[in-house]
Design a protein around this motif. Sequence first.
Motif, PDB file in Angstrom:
ATOM      1  N   THR A  28       0.829  -1.205   0.000  1.00  0.00           N
ATOM      2  CA  THR A  28       0.000   0.000   0.000  1.00  0.00           C
ATOM      3  C   THR A  28       0.867   1.261   0.000  1.00  0.00           C
ATOM      4  OG1 THR A  28      -1.790  -1.173   1.121  1.00  0.00           O
ATOM      5  CG2 THR A  28      -1.833   1.234   1.229  1.00  0.00           C
ATOM      6  N   ALA A  29       1.928   1.281   0.791  1.00  0.00           N
ATOM      7  CA  ALA A  29       2.819   2.451   0.835  1.00  0.00           C
ATOM      8  C   ALA A  29       3.480   2.663  -0.530  1.00  0.00           C
ATOM      9  CB  ALA A  29       3.871   2.270   1.920  1.00  0.00           C
ATOM     10  N   TRP A  30       3.937   1.583  -1.144  1.00  0.00           N
ATOM     11  CA  TRP A  30       4.564   1.681  -2.465  1.00  0.00           C
ATOM     12  C   TRP A  30       3.556   2.193  -3.494  1.00  0.00           C
ATOM     13  CZ3 TRP A  30       3.241  -1.121  -6.869  1.00  0.00           C
ATOM     14  CH2 TRP A  30       4.075  -0.915  -7.963  1.00  0.00           C
ATOM     15  N   ALA A  31       2.325   1.674  -3.450  1.00  0.00           N
ATOM     16  CA  ALA A  31       1.292   2.104  -4.403  1.00  0.00           C
ATOM     17  C   ALA A  31       0.966   3.585  -4.208  1.00  0.00           C
ATOM     18  CB  ALA A  31       0.038   1.251  -4.238  1.00  0.00           C
ATOM     19  N   ASP A  36       0.877   8.931  -6.244  1.00  0.00           N
ATOM     20  CA  ASP A  36       1.099  10.367  -5.992  1.00  0.00           C
ATOM     21  C   ASP A  36       2.087  10.948  -7.000  1.00  0.00           C
ATOM     22  OD1 ASP A  36      -0.644  10.207  -3.847  1.00  0.00           O
ATOM     23  OD2 ASP A  36       0.941  10.255  -2.323  1.00  0.00           O
ATOM     24  N   ALA A  37       3.186  10.232  -7.250  1.00  0.00           N
ATOM     25  CA  ALA A  37       4.202  10.709  -8.202  1.00  0.00           C
ATOM     26  C   ALA A  37       3.633  10.759  -9.614  1.00  0.00           C
ATOM     27  CB  ALA A  37       5.435   9.807  -8.154  1.00  0.00           C
ATOM     28  N   PHE A  38       2.892   9.732  -9.999  1.00  0.00           N
ATOM     29  CA  PHE A  38       2.324   9.701 -11.342  1.00  0.00           C
ATOM     30  C   PHE A  38       1.339  10.845 -11.557  1.00  0.00           C
ATOM     31  CE2 PHE A  38      -0.732   8.207 -14.546  1.00  0.00           C
ATOM     32  CZ  PHE A  38       0.140   8.032 -15.606  1.00  0.00           C
ATOM     33  N   VAL A  39       0.500  11.094 -10.580  1.00  0.00           N
ATOM     34  CA  VAL A  39      -0.485  12.175 -10.704  1.00  0.00           C
ATOM     35  C   VAL A  39       0.216  13.531 -10.788  1.00  0.00           C
ATOM     36  CG1 VAL A  39      -2.383  13.366  -9.532  1.00  0.00           C
ATOM     37  CG2 VAL A  39      -2.368  10.872  -9.657  1.00  0.00           C
ATOM     38  N   ARG A  40       1.305  13.716 -10.052  1.00  0.00           N
ATOM     39  CA  ARG A  40       2.059  14.981 -10.140  1.00  0.00           C
ATOM     40  C   ARG A  40       2.599  15.202 -11.551  1.00  0.00           C
ATOM     41  NH1 ARG A  40       4.097  13.495  -5.174  1.00  0.00           N
ATOM     42  NH2 ARG A  40       6.052  12.719  -6.060  1.00  0.00           N
ATOM     43  N   VAL A  41       3.051  14.133 -12.185  1.00  0.00           N
ATOM     44  CA  VAL A  41       3.671  14.249 -13.510  1.00  0.00           C
ATOM     45  C   VAL A  41       2.633  14.266 -14.627  1.00  0.00           C
ATOM     46  CG1 VAL A  41       5.188  13.070 -15.156  1.00  0.00           C
ATOM     47  CG2 VAL A  41       5.809  13.180 -12.750  1.00  0.00           C
ATOM     48  N   ALA A  42       1.612  13.445 -14.512  1.00  0.00           N
ATOM     49  CA  ALA A  42       0.637  13.283 -15.604  1.00  0.00           C
ATOM     50  C   ALA A  42      -0.777  13.399 -15.068  1.00  0.00           C
ATOM     51  CB  ALA A  42       0.845  11.932 -16.278  1.00  0.00           C
ATOM     52  N   GLY A  43      -1.042  14.421 -14.283  1.00  0.00           N
ATOM     53  CA  GLY A  43      -2.322  14.551 -13.606  1.00  0.00           C
ATOM     54  C   GLY A  43      -3.487  14.982 -14.458  1.00  0.00           C
ATOM     55  N   TYR A  44      -3.299  15.104 -15.772  1.00  0.00           N
ATOM     56  CA  TYR A  44      -4.367  15.576 -16.651  1.00  0.00           C
ATOM     57  C   TYR A  44      -5.409  14.518 -16.972  1.00  0.00           C
ATOM     58  CZ  TYR A  44      -1.186  13.256 -19.844  1.00  0.00           C
ATOM     59  OH  TYR A  44      -0.363  12.336 -20.432  1.00  0.00           O
ATOM     60  N   PHE A  45      -5.229  13.287 -16.528  1.00  0.00           N
ATOM     61  CA  PHE A  45      -6.202  12.223 -16.805  1.00  0.00           C
ATOM     62  C   PHE A  45      -7.323  12.272 -15.765  1.00  0.00           C
ATOM     63  CE2 PHE A  45      -3.145  10.493 -13.874  1.00  0.00           C
ATOM     64  CZ  PHE A  45      -3.887   9.700 -13.014  1.00  0.00           C
ATOM     65  N   ASN A  46      -8.467  11.726 -16.134  1.00  0.00           N
ATOM     66  CA  ASN A  46      -9.619  11.738 -15.225  1.00  0.00           C
ATOM     67  C   ASN A  46     -10.052  10.348 -14.789  1.00  0.00           C
ATOM     68  OD1 ASN A  46      -9.994  14.571 -15.256  1.00  0.00           O
ATOM     69  ND2 ASN A  46     -10.912  14.393 -17.283  1.00  0.00           N
ATOM     70  N   CYS A  58      -6.401   0.299  -4.427  1.00  0.00           N
ATOM     71  CA  CYS A  58      -5.934   1.565  -5.011  1.00  0.00           C
ATOM     72  C   CYS A  58      -7.077   2.535  -5.297  1.00  0.00           C
ATOM     73  CB  CYS A  58      -5.147   1.310  -6.292  1.00  0.00           C
ATOM     74  SG  CYS A  58      -3.509   0.615  -5.986  1.00  0.00           S
ATOM     75  N   GLN A  59      -8.312   2.081  -5.192  1.00  0.00           N
ATOM     76  CA  GLN A  59      -9.433   2.964  -5.480  1.00  0.00           C
ATOM     77  C   GLN A  59      -9.376   4.208  -4.604  1.00  0.00           C
ATOM     78  OE1 GLN A  59     -13.314   1.173  -5.760  1.00  0.00           O
ATOM     79  NE2 GLN A  59     -14.359   3.113  -5.467  1.00  0.00           N
ATOM     80  N   GLU A  60      -9.175   4.043  -3.313  1.00  0.00           N
ATOM     81  CA  GLU A  60      -9.122   5.198  -2.418  1.00  0.00           C
ATOM     82  C   GLU A  60      -7.956   6.122  -2.771  1.00  0.00           C
ATOM     83  OE1 GLU A  60      -9.425   2.053  -1.173  1.00  0.00           O
ATOM     84  OE2 GLU A  60     -11.490   2.142  -0.456  1.00  0.00           O
ATOM     85  N   LEU A  61      -6.833   5.534  -3.168  1.00  0.00           N
ATOM     86  CA  LEU A  61      -5.646   6.332  -3.495  1.00  0.00           C
ATOM     87  C   LEU A  61      -5.898   7.222  -4.712  1.00  0.00           C
ATOM     88  CD1 LEU A  61      -2.951   3.557  -2.960  1.00  0.00           C
ATOM     89  CD2 LEU A  61      -3.707   5.311  -1.328  1.00  0.00           C
ATOM     90  N   PHE A  62      -6.573   6.678  -5.718  1.00  0.00           N
ATOM     91  CA  PHE A  62      -6.909   7.488  -6.894  1.00  0.00           C
ATOM     92  C   PHE A  62      -8.043   8.460  -6.589  1.00  0.00           C
ATOM     93  CE2 PHE A  62      -4.594   4.213  -9.328  1.00  0.00           C
ATOM     94  CZ  PHE A  62      -3.803   5.049 -10.112  1.00  0.00           C
ATOM     95  N   HIS A  65      -7.228  11.828  -5.389  1.00  0.00           N
ATOM     96  CA  HIS A  65      -6.794  12.761  -6.433  1.00  0.00           C
ATOM     97  C   HIS A  65      -7.946  13.113  -7.385  1.00  0.00           C
ATOM     98  CE1 HIS A  65      -2.527  12.607  -5.432  1.00  0.00           C
ATOM     99  NE2 HIS A  65      -2.651  11.299  -5.278  1.00  0.00           N
ATOM    100  N   GLN A  66      -9.177  12.807  -6.976  1.00  0.00           N
ATOM    101  CA  GLN A  66     -10.381  13.066  -7.783  1.00  0.00           C
ATOM    102  C   GLN A  66     -10.325  12.356  -9.137  1.00  0.00           C
ATOM    103  OE1 GLN A  66      -8.810  16.044  -6.223  1.00  0.00           O
ATOM    104  NE2 GLN A  66     -10.036  15.302  -4.516  1.00  0.00           N
ATOM    105  N   LYS A  67      -9.829  11.134  -9.150  1.00  0.00           N
ATOM    106  CA  LYS A  67      -9.796  10.323 -10.373  1.00  0.00           C
ATOM    107  C   LYS A  67     -10.851   9.241 -10.256  1.00  0.00           C
ATOM    108  CE  LYS A  67      -6.175  12.697 -11.535  1.00  0.00           C
ATOM    109  NZ  LYS A  67      -6.320  13.851 -12.391  1.00  0.00           N
ATOM    110  N   ASP A  68     -11.594   9.028 -11.345  1.00  0.00           N
ATOM    111  CA  ASP A  68     -12.607   7.975 -11.377  1.00  0.00           C
ATOM    112  C   ASP A  68     -11.921   6.639 -11.585  1.00  0.00           C
ATOM    113  OD1 ASP A  68     -14.794   9.702 -11.074  1.00  0.00           O
ATOM    114  OD2 ASP A  68     -14.811  10.128 -13.224  1.00  0.00           O
TER     115      ASP A  68
END
Length: 94
Positions: A28-31, A36-46, A58-62, A65-68
């Motif tokens: 969970t920590a690794w995910a 978090d790193a991926f969203v910082r770099v490519a956060g334009y996806f929904n 991973c649902q809660e983690l995404f 970041h307000q990702k569906d």
Amino acid sequence: MRDYKYIDGYLTKLYEDVYPQPPDDGHTAWAKESIDAFVRVAGYFNTVLDVGCGQGFCQELFNQHQKDYTGIAIGEDATIAIQNGKNVFYCDFS
């Protein structure tokens, strides 16, 4: 007409390789760090399609970041995810 016997054989072989992946702190920590790193770099996806999502942890983690989120998996983990109300479907990527 297509002959789907090869797909059936593939799915049979796939099910032999399914193993449970219950959530654990290290995974969970690794995910979280990776997401978090991926969203910082490519956060334009929904939307996210998590193929082989296990129990859908991973649902809660995404969602943070307000990702569906949608997950797909097979085996016991998929059943557990669905029972726990995760947006997970019992299917494989093919």
